[in-house]
Enzyme design. Structure first.
Site, short mmCIF file in Angstrom:
data_model
loop_
_atom_site.label_atom_id
_atom_site.label_comp_id
_atom_site.label_asym_id
_atom_site.label_seq_id
_atom_site.Cartn_x
_atom_site.Cartn_y
_atom_site.Cartn_z
N SER A 141 0.91 -1.26 0.13
CA SER A 141 -0.06 0.03 -0.24
C SER A 141 0.63 1.12 -0.06
O SER A 141 2.21 1.23 0.38
CB SER A 141 -0.94 0.19 1.37
OG SER A 141 -1.36 1.33 1.53
N TYR A 154 -2.05 -1.44 10.42
CA TYR A 154 -1.95 -1.53 8.84
C TYR A 154 -0.66 -0.91 8.34
O TYR A 154 0.07 -1.60 7.60
CB TYR A 154 -3.16 -0.66 8.25
CG TYR A 154 -3.34 -0.90 6.97
CD1 TYR A 154 -4.31 -2.12 6.20
CD2 TYR A 154 -3.08 0.12 5.77
CE1 TYR A 154 -4.39 -2.23 5.01
CE2 TYR A 154 -3.39 -0.20 4.67
CZ TYR A 154 -3.80 -1.27 4.04
OH TYR A 154 -4.01 -1.58 2.83
P1 NAD Z 1 -11.41 -5.90 -0.40
O1 NAD Z 1 -11.76 -5.92 1.04
O2 NAD Z 1 -12.24 -5.69 -1.82
O3 NAD Z 1 -10.51 -7.33 -0.47
C1 NAD Z 1 -9.88 -7.98 0.54
C2 NAD Z 1 -9.95 -9.78 0.13
O4 NAD Z 1 -9.41 -10.28 1.38
C3 NAD Z 1 -11.23 -10.24 -0.07
O5 NAD Z 1 -11.16 -11.06 -0.77
C4 NAD Z 1 -11.53 -10.84 1.38
O6 NAD Z 1 -12.38 -11.93 1.50
C5 NAD Z 1 -9.96 -11.22 1.69
N1 NAD Z 1 -9.74 -11.60 3.01
C6 NAD Z 1 -9.93 -10.82 4.32
N2 NAD Z 1 -9.49 -11.54 5.16
C7 NAD Z 1 -8.99 -12.78 4.84
C8 NAD Z 1 -8.57 -13.80 5.62
N3 NAD Z 1 -8.59 -13.80 7.02
N4 NAD Z 1 -8.12 -14.86 4.86
C9 NAD Z 1 -8.35 -14.98 3.52
N5 NAD Z 1 -8.93 -13.95 2.83
C10 NAD Z 1 -9.26 -12.85 3.66
O7 NAD Z 1 -10.11 -4.98 -0.43
P2 NAD Z 1 -8.89 -4.54 -1.54
O8 NAD Z 1 -8.93 -3.22 -1.63
O9 NAD Z 1 -9.20 -5.22 -2.87
O10 NAD Z 1 -7.71 -4.98 -1.06
C11 NAD Z 1 -6.85 -5.82 -1.44
C12 NAD Z 1 -5.36 -5.66 -1.01
O11 NAD Z 1 -5.12 -4.35 -1.38
C13 NAD Z 1 -5.41 -5.63 0.56
O12 NAD Z 1 -4.09 -6.07 0.82
C14 NAD Z 1 -5.38 -4.21 0.81
O13 NAD Z 1 -4.70 -3.79 2.04
C15 NAD Z 1 -4.40 -3.54 -0.28
N6 NAD Z 1 -4.75 -2.32 -0.38
C16 NAD Z 1 -6.10 -1.60 -0.71
C17 NAD Z 1 -6.17 -0.22 -0.97
C18 NAD Z 1 -7.63 0.37 -1.11
O14 NAD Z 1 -7.55 1.54 -1.31
N7 NAD Z 1 -8.59 -0.32 -1.61
C19 NAD Z 1 -5.01 0.48 -1.06
C20 NAD Z 1 -3.96 0.22 -0.73
C21 NAD Z 1 -3.59 -1.09 -0.70
#
Ligand code: NAD
Length: 259
Positions: A141, A154
């Site tokens: 991130s 985080y």
């Molecule tokens: P999201 O909530 O759509 O996806 C998260 C995924 O992780 C889902 O498939 C969920 O079921 C899975 N998950 C959660 N807990 C879990 C567990 N205990 N075991 C297995 N799977 C689990 O969110 P996203 O934004 O697509 O996030 C994906 C990645 O991107 C994450 O690592 C997040 O930190 C990172 N990220 C997101 C953003 C943003 O703005 N959305 C920014 C920077 C980084």
């Protein structure tokens, strides 16, 4: 990338689902993982498989549990064959001031956002080393590069992901394996939607103003990053063209970290 076998953790929604779709469209068989409605997940897997002509399988392994992370990798290899591509993308968030931050949330965020990647990488490396080819991409991130208030677990976990990425890159490079991180800015997925709703409640501001003031204000592009943009960067890092790129943390952040 035809016939490469990939595991994408946290791929039932958001960035992970977009990545699974992108890798499948490039010919990869994919193990999808994460939580959600089982019937909907099965429909999505069938739809991706039909569109790509590749094998798409699913595991509900809970990456909060190390033994389930190991079981996920074993199940993927059992269903698809040796794993060539590992995308550690599962992530969770909890927002609270540090002096009020619940201990169990600290443990959960460190386990899912950081330790799970250690366990899956440890499980994936031996067969990648044997076959002298492998691609590992960890979703960090912008908060793996800079700090932010009220997100101590985080920020710590995502900085850890970038550290782990560098450590793995050095060890794995002589074996034809690369390991990189991507660092997204704000992507409108459930993880962010929850935070916008929470902030709107705390501040009394409408959600569109919260999105602008809290999440977009630091991005010079002034717009959200799309899941497909992050997925495209991940897929590039998994390609043969990226063979000399390793140990990097690639921002896909609309300029957030240029400040
Ligand atoms: P999201 O909530 O759509 O996806 C998260 C995924 O992780 C889902 O498939 C969920 O079921 C899975 N998950 C959660 N807990 C879990 C567990 N205990 N075991 C297995 N799977 C689990 O969110 P996203 O934004 O697509 O996030 C994906 C990645 O991107 C994450 O690592 C997040 O930190 C990172 N990220 C997101 C953003 C943003 O703005 N959305 C920014 C920077 C980084």
């Amino acid at each position: 990338m035809r016939d490469r076998n990939a595991v994408v953790t946290g791929s039932t929604s958001g960035i992970g689902l977009a990545t699974a779709r992108e890798l499948a469209s490039r010919g990869c068989n994919v193990m999808i993982n994460g939580f959600g409605d089982r019937a909907e997940i099965d429909r999505t897997c069938a739809e991706i498989a039909a569109r790509s002509g590749t094998r798409i399988v699913y595991s509900d392994a809970d990456l909060n549990q190390p033994e389930e992370a190991r079981a996920l990798m074993a199940a993927a290899a059992g269903a698809l064959g040796p794993i060539d591509i590992l995308v550690n993308n599962a992530g969770v968030q909890h927002v609270a001031a540090l002096h009020e931050f619940p201990e169990d949330k600290w443990d959960l965020l460190l386990a899912v956002n950081l330790s799970a990647a250690f366990h899956t990488i440890k499980a994936a490396l031996p067969s990648m080393m044997e076959r002298r080819w492998g691609r590992i991409v960890n979703t960090a991130s912008v908060l793996g590069m800079v700090g932010a208030p009220h997100k101590p677990a985080y920020v710590a976990a995502k900085h850890g992901v970038i550290g782990l990425t560098k450590a793995v890159a050095i060890e794995a490079a002589p074996h034809g394996i690369t390991c990189n991180a991507v660092c997204p800015g704000t992507v409108l997925t459930p993880i962010i939607e929850k935070q916008i709703a929470q902030q709107a409640q705390v501040t009394g501001l409408p959600e569109d103003q919260v999105l602008q003031a809290v999440f977009l204000q630091k991005m010079p592009t002034g717009r959200l990053v799309s899941p497909d943009e992050v997925a495209a960067a991940i897929a590039f890092l998994c390609s043969d063209a990226a063979a000399s790129i390793t140990g990097t943390a690639l921002p896909v952040d609309g300029g957030y970290t240029t400040h």
